[in-house]
Design a protein around this motif. Sequence first.
Motif, PDB file in Angstrom:
ATOM      1  N   ALA A  16      98.326  15.199  64.337  1.00 18.17           N
ATOM      2  CA  ALA A  16      97.155  14.945  63.502  1.00 18.17           C
ATOM      3  C   ALA A  16      96.520  13.655  63.977  1.00 18.17           C
ATOM      4  O   ALA A  16      97.189  12.781  64.518  1.00 18.17           O
ATOM      5  N   PRO A  17      95.223  13.528  63.818  1.00 15.55           N
ATOM      6  CA  PRO A  17      94.570  12.297  64.238  1.00 15.55           C
ATOM      7  C   PRO A  17      95.063  11.123  63.423  1.00 15.55           C
ATOM      8  O   PRO A  17      95.468  11.290  62.272  1.00 15.55           O
ATOM      9  N   PRO A  18      95.100   9.929  63.996  1.00 13.64           N
ATOM     10  CA  PRO A  18      95.571   8.754  63.254  1.00 13.64           C
ATOM     11  C   PRO A  18      94.669   8.468  62.061  1.00 13.64           C
ATOM     12  O   PRO A  18      93.482   8.800  62.056  1.00 13.64           O
ATOM     13  N   ARG A 122     105.200   5.539  55.928  1.00  9.99           N
ATOM     14  CA  ARG A 122     105.039   5.479  57.387  1.00  9.99           C
ATOM     15  C   ARG A 122     106.353   5.079  58.059  1.00  9.99           C
ATOM     16  O   ARG A 122     106.710   5.586  59.128  1.00  9.99           O
ATOM     17  N   ARG A 123     107.082   4.201  57.401  1.00 13.99           N
ATOM     18  CA  ARG A 123     108.339   3.741  57.979  1.00 13.99           C
ATOM     19  C   ARG A 123     109.420   4.823  57.890  1.00 13.99           C
ATOM     20  O   ARG A 123     110.225   4.987  58.800  1.00 13.99           O
ATOM     21  N   PRO A 128     101.460   9.295  60.560  1.00 13.52           N
ATOM     22  CA  PRO A 128     100.363   8.768  59.741  1.00 13.52           C
ATOM     23  C   PRO A 128      99.862   9.764  58.698  1.00 13.52           C
ATOM     24  O   PRO A 128      99.483   9.370  57.595  1.00 13.52           O
ATOM     25  N   ALA A 129      99.865  11.062  59.052  1.00 14.39           N
ATOM     26  CA  ALA A 129      99.380  12.062  58.102  1.00 14.39           C
ATOM     27  C   ALA A 129     100.238  12.094  56.848  1.00 14.39           C
ATOM     28  O   ALA A 129      99.741  12.314  55.733  1.00 14.39           O
ATOM     29  N   THR A 134     100.792  10.715  51.160  1.00 13.66           N
ATOM     30  CA  THR A 134     101.511  10.015  50.089  1.00 13.66           C
ATOM     31  C   THR A 134     100.534   9.264  49.196  1.00 13.66           C
ATOM     32  O   THR A 134     100.626   9.312  47.955  1.00 13.66           O
ATOM     33  N   VAL A 135      99.591   8.568  49.807  1.00 19.12           N
ATOM     34  CA  VAL A 135      98.596   7.818  49.033  1.00 19.12           C
ATOM     35  C   VAL A 135      97.722   8.771  48.221  1.00 19.12           C
ATOM     36  O   VAL A 135      97.400   8.499  47.055  1.00 19.12           O
ATOM     37  N   LEU A 136      97.321   9.895  48.807  1.00 20.22           N
ATOM     38  CA  LEU A 136      96.506  10.865  48.079  1.00 20.22           C
ATOM     39  C   LEU A 136      97.241  11.389  46.850  1.00 20.22           C
ATOM     40  O   LEU A 136      96.658  11.528  45.763  1.00 20.22           O
TER      41      LEU A 136
END
Length: 612
Positions: A16-18, A122-123, A128-129, A134-136
């Motif tokens: 997926a794109p960054p 991310r860790r 990144p996706a 997760t934030v969404l």
Amino acid sequence: MLPAVSEKTASPVPSAPPVRAWTLALVLAVFAAGLLCIMPDFQAYFFGDEHFYTDSAIRMHETGNLLTPAYADGSPRFNKPVLSYWMILAGFRAFGISVLTSRLASLLAGLGILLLAFRLSRRLFTAPAIAFTTVLILAANLDLITASMRATPDVFLTLFALLGLSGFAGLLLDDRPRPGDAWCAYVGAGLAVASKGMLGILLLAFAFLFALARRNRAAKLRALWQPLPMLVGLALALAWFVAVYVKYGDLAVQGFLQDQVGNRVSSSARQVAGNLSSYSLGLLFSFFPWSLLLVAGLIVNRPALKRTVTSQAPAFLFILAWYALLLLVFSPANLTRTRYLLPSFPLLAAAAAALLVAAFDHPALERIARKILQSVIVLLVPLALILGLMADALIKPRLGFAAAGLLLLAGGLFAGLRHASRDRLRVLFALATFVILWDFQFLVRPAFPSSPAYAMTRVLQDAGAKRAFYPRPQPTMTPDQLAHYKEKYASQIRLVSGGTIRVDRLELPAYLARETTRLPMICVGDDVRLFPSNRFSAIRSGAIYKADIGPADIRRILAAPDKPAALDSLFIPFYVVFPTRPPDASAIGPRHAEEPAAPPDDEDADERSPAP
């Protein structure tokens, strides 16, 4: 035993794109802007426990006593540590006393949770996706949204627990922890204790138990042994407790332990089983509609989910162990509150995001997601029509705006679905969930007043009043009276007035027996008849809707020839009652000698331990 890992394996997700920084910033901005629309208004949202913290922060602001949390009457309140009160006080010191400033720190904590969750996800999973998803998920989570609008410790506890978990994840899951991991771990744990108490200690118990369960337990225990960060975290956790013990002795310890432990453990096996069921099944509702997508993904793309869990076993075990520990601690309680598990939600959101990103690799799940969003569009149209009819029936233009908002959302989803990739489908899910919740909180709820505080404050300020009485609940009161005379309304007046109006509790009979009082009394509904017209003058000052409004009431209003009168019959009015002598600002002020008022009760919240 949990398996040892030398290096974390990249999550097997499709490329997926960054995630660009501006995309994450946009999500944070939408989250903040949406909540800022709701936060300044008690009519849109108020949680009963808020008054404990706002009253105490107002007293700290006025007296300069930053050590001792207190009730509105000044008596000490040691139920929770002091840090959460300071967070609210910071808003008062920076921008003055108001509803909005009491909640600003909570909003900032909510934003901090989103950023920390991105970093930790991310860790744990590298992709990144997954971090962005997760934030969404969290930004559209009702529990986090409401916690970020409350002047209560829950969101601060969640923020600091997440800070600690991010550090412990590095110490326990990485072979080469970062220099800041130990500081995040122990400072986060210390601040969690300082914000809400014993739950912060669970972080330490969790970390060491998790280390002991690893095959390379000796190495992990050595990684956890960080003397300087440990000492700093211990100082942050204990500083306030030591200070109040020195000043107040056993009283402070007893107040804290009574709230934190007290009678909160249930002796009923049925209650414990019910809590386990509620907390376990409640996750499906707390994370809806993502839980629906996960179930669909499990059906159509089980191999991908299995590969993800297998390749990231330590991360998933870390997440599930933290959730299981909270479940174990709160299931035996005699209270069931989903917000008690909020500190586990950021990690659970990361796990859900990892599974969703993997499951979306299958075209069938993408088709299911599109069908779900299409169904949402279909449901939004009749829902908007119902709100439009209610706007006309109840003479509430705000409901018309809510209807328009749902129609705009339906149009936006329709346009977005035409060209949405599978990554953008997740954005559409988050957008739909957030906008529906926002539409209800910002436009629908305020149409049905839940607080008379604004109107009462205006009446008192117009009279130049600096002090007023509010009935203290009595055993002889009816259930309706007990429900109406909750401390929260008195607290709201203090807050809406910017701390300029003092509201004390006093029994109605004691007030009526006085012949010399010049202070006004607040009352509700038919209680206004208790005040003889030759001695008192009552001014209607706001109202709340009856709790049992249903479709039959709406139909009656639609059919009524006099809709305003029919609508008014659904209100429960509040009054400010003045002695017939014209109000004198100097006499009504706080310096007027009166019988000491009764301390506020905690009858409208679960902050105090319930009676056995």
